[in-house]
Design a protein around this motif. Structure first.
Motif, PDB file in Angstrom:
ATOM      1  N   MET A 318      50.641  71.979  70.695  1.00 42.47           N
ATOM      2  CA  MET A 318      50.724  73.269  69.990  1.00 42.47           C
ATOM      3  C   MET A 318      50.490  73.073  68.502  1.00 42.47           C
ATOM      4  O   MET A 318      51.167  72.274  67.859  1.00 42.47           O
ATOM      5  N   GLU A 386      53.648  77.702  78.259  1.00 39.21           N
ATOM      6  CA  GLU A 386      53.715  77.842  76.804  1.00 39.21           C
ATOM      7  C   GLU A 386      55.010  78.561  76.390  1.00 39.21           C
ATOM      8  O   GLU A 386      55.712  78.132  75.463  1.00 39.21           O
ATOM      9  N   LEU A 390      57.935  76.993  74.116  1.00 32.57           N
ATOM     10  CA  LEU A 390      58.267  77.635  72.828  1.00 32.57           C
ATOM     11  C   LEU A 390      59.743  77.999  72.753  1.00 32.57           C
ATOM     12  O   LEU A 390      60.386  77.844  71.718  1.00 32.57           O
ATOM     13  N   LYS A 402      54.465  82.023  66.779  1.00 38.20           N
ATOM     14  CA  LYS A 402      53.537  81.680  67.877  1.00 38.20           C
ATOM     15  C   LYS A 402      52.588  80.610  67.357  1.00 38.20           C
ATOM     16  O   LYS A 402      52.188  80.640  66.189  1.00 38.20           O
ATOM     17  N   PRO A 403      52.190  79.667  68.182  1.00 35.34           N
ATOM     18  CA  PRO A 403      51.241  78.660  67.696  1.00 35.34           C
ATOM     19  C   PRO A 403      49.857  79.262  67.449  1.00 35.34           C
ATOM     20  O   PRO A 403      49.515  80.286  68.048  1.00 35.34           O
ATOM     21  N   TRP A 405      47.184  77.823  68.409  1.00 31.96           N
ATOM     22  CA  TRP A 405      46.632  77.609  69.742  1.00 31.96           C
ATOM     23  C   TRP A 405      47.478  76.586  70.502  1.00 31.96           C
ATOM     24  O   TRP A 405      48.236  75.825  69.892  1.00 31.96           O
ATOM     25  N   THR A 406      47.311  76.606  71.812  1.00 31.97           N
ATOM     26  CA  THR A 406      48.059  75.692  72.688  1.00 31.97           C
ATOM     27  C   THR A 406      47.082  75.094  73.691  1.00 31.97           C
ATOM     28  O   THR A 406      46.227  75.808  74.212  1.00 31.97           O
TER      29      THR A 406
END
Ligand SMILES: Cc1cc2nc3c(=O)[nH]c(=O)nc-3n(C[C@H](O)[C@H](O)[C@H](O)COP(=O)(O)OP(=O)(O)OC[C@H]3O[C@@H](n4cnc5c(N)ncnc54)[C@H](O)[C@@H]3O)c2cc1C
Length: 474
Positions: A318, A386, A390, A402-403, A405-406
């Protein structure tokens, strides 16, 4: 050896198969042996569990991210193929164990969770005073009786007590094997601990006597030594370079070997999933044990492999902007004790441990989910995994954002479990294989060591066995 070109087939294009092919190619050129090498890989890429992705300036390892420096074969191979200038050690820093909702620093001097220094061990709150006193019994307890294999859990629980095992040793070992410590073989994973017990009786005393004293810095503090190496361009670059070096070999991708048989010519015949057959004088199966079992199924060989468990895990990488992670992360990451109510089993603070892989102003958290007895999470959809990760990270490290992207990567049945009796079982299987299929060898992470350097050793040994077989035995 006859003047006819001998055909060697290597099944499996992971690091083991590649190391075997490279060694064979090099050795046969050196010795002037006339052989024809074919490497067959069922997927459309080489590398197997090694898989690096480059994204937005990050270098993301989906599988292994590094290797133990003290096992030399990986760095030697990297040097041989001309990538030595890309070798980089990990940045050292504090590692943590998550227990009872809190990150506890790993006590200084602990080797694989085994305490070797009194002061840091006495001050850790990972183990109660009763647990600490129980660990001291190691100094007086007798050696294990007999030379039979035993579970790591049995060995460590007897020597050091349950608390140390559960709060220190198990989380670390589970990070390597994703396994059940009460099933994993001592002799196949850490034979040196058994040896130390036999020689010194006390495991702690044995480790202290045989471990070099730590180096000191100018201020008299113990220097932390990096233990791991990786490649700045990602581990996949070793795979790609080996592929380039194998220009004279035939490499078939997207072709799966389904079964093996004796051919009328006296050689072996491999059935491929495209309906074609391939003949070989000698074969290296550099595939996981369950894949090997499937190939030999009709021959009624390697049947014992079907009962050898393999754990499924997933890595979850992440990326965040630096300010999204408000809690100061001063360290390299943490492993999670089973006595905690979390799904993630480990998390590397990659931007700290491997700074070259993360652009300025960003954070990369690389988490693991799945371990023996707790694998269902791996089957969930990416967004579910995810969300779970998280949620855990938020509880542990207050990551609320929130990342950016993951990347979720599932590795199904990927962690072979060397259960008690592994060595003996493997010896028997190999003997049976050699009597029915002489010149056919097994190598790789399922057999004689799971680490990348162990896999290279096995690939190279299998290559030597093939050459010996072709030169002397036929
Ligand atoms: C998530 C994860 C993290 C890890 N981290 C580390 C780490 O940091 N450091 C470390 O040292 N080790 C690590 N390991 C262990 C290490 O990555 C593996 O043990 C090693 O890569 C295994 O290599 P291999 O070539 O033996 O097998 P694999 O990489 O599994 O390669 C076998 C190949 O055979 C192919 N194949 C299978 N069946 C067939 C068939 N019938 N026909 C043709 N091809 C077939 C597969 O597609 C695969 O490409 C990790 C493992 C995992 C899963």
């Amino acid at each position: 050896m006859s003047s006819l070109k001998k055909k060697v087939v290597i099944v499996g294009g992971g690091i083991t198969g590649l190391a075997a092919a490279y060694k064979l190619d090099k050795e046969y050129k050196r010795k002037g042996t006339d052989i024809d090498i074919t490497l067959i890989e069922s997927s459309h890429r080489l590398g197997g569990k090694i898989h690096t992705v480059h994204k937005d300036g990050f270098v993301v390892e989906k599988g292994p991210d590094s290797f133990l420096e003290r096992k030399k074969s990986m760095s030697r191979l990297i040097q041989e193929v001309g990538l030595a200038d890309r070798l980089v050690p990990n940045s050292t820093g504090q590692a943590f164990i998550l227990m009872n909702d809190k990150l506890h620093p790993m006590p200084g001097g602990a080797i694989m969770g085994i305490p070797t220094q009194i002061k840091p061990f006495m001050s850790t709150d990972l183990v109660s005073m009763t647990g600490k006193l129980r660990a001291a019994a190691d100094f007086v307890l007798p050696r294990s009786k007999g030379a039979d294999d035993q579970a790591l859990g049995t060995f460590f629980r007897r020597r050091l007590g349950n608390e140390i095992v559960e709060n220190l040793i198990e989380p670390l070992l589970s990070g390597i094997y994703a396994g059940d410590i009460d099933q994993i073989s001592l002799k196949s994973t850490f034979p040196q601990f058994y040896q130390l017990e036999q020689e010194h009786r006390s495991l702690i005393a044995g480790i202290k006597k045989t471990t070099p004293a730590p180096q000191m810095d100018r201020n008299g503090n113990k220097k932390k030594k990096s233990m791991f190496l990786t490649l700045t361009s990602g581990l996949q670059s070793l795979v790609d370079t080996l592929e380039e070096k194998l220009a004279e070999a035939t490499i078939l991708k997207g072709v799966k070997i389904e079964s093996i048989d004796h051919a009328s010519s006296g050689a072996y015949s491999l059935k491929m999933n495209n309906g074609e057959f391939l003949e070989a004088d000698s074969i290296i199966f550099a595939v996981p044990h369950l894949a090997a079992h499937a190939i030999f199924y009709k021959k009624n060989l390697l049947s014992q492999f079907k009962d050898v468990p393999a754990t499924s895990v997933a890595t979850v990488a992440m990326a965040f902007p630096k300010d999204a992670v408000t809690q100061v992360l001063d360290g390299t990451g943490f492993v999670v004790s089973r006595n905690s109510d979390y799904t993630i089993t480990a998390c590397t603070w990659t931007h700290n441990k491997w700074p070259h892989t993360v652009p300025e102003g960003k954070v990369l958290l690389r988490c693991y989910v799945g371990r023996a007895g707790d694998e269902a999470v791996v089957d969930l959809a990416d967004d579910q995994i995810e969300a779970i990760v998280l949620d855990d990270l938020n509880k542990i490290m207050k990551v609320e954002a929130k990342p950016d992207w993951t990347i979720v990567t599932r590795w199904i049945d990927s962690m072979p479990q060397y259960t008690v009796g592994h060595k003996e079982r493997l010896n028997n299987i190999r003997k049976e294989l050699q009597s029915t299929f002489p010149g056919v060898y097994l190598a790789g992470g399922s057999y004689d060591g799971i680490g990348l350097p162990d896999c290279i050793d096995q690939g190279e040994k299998a290559a030597n066995d093939v050459l010996d077989y072709l030169i002397h035995d036929r």
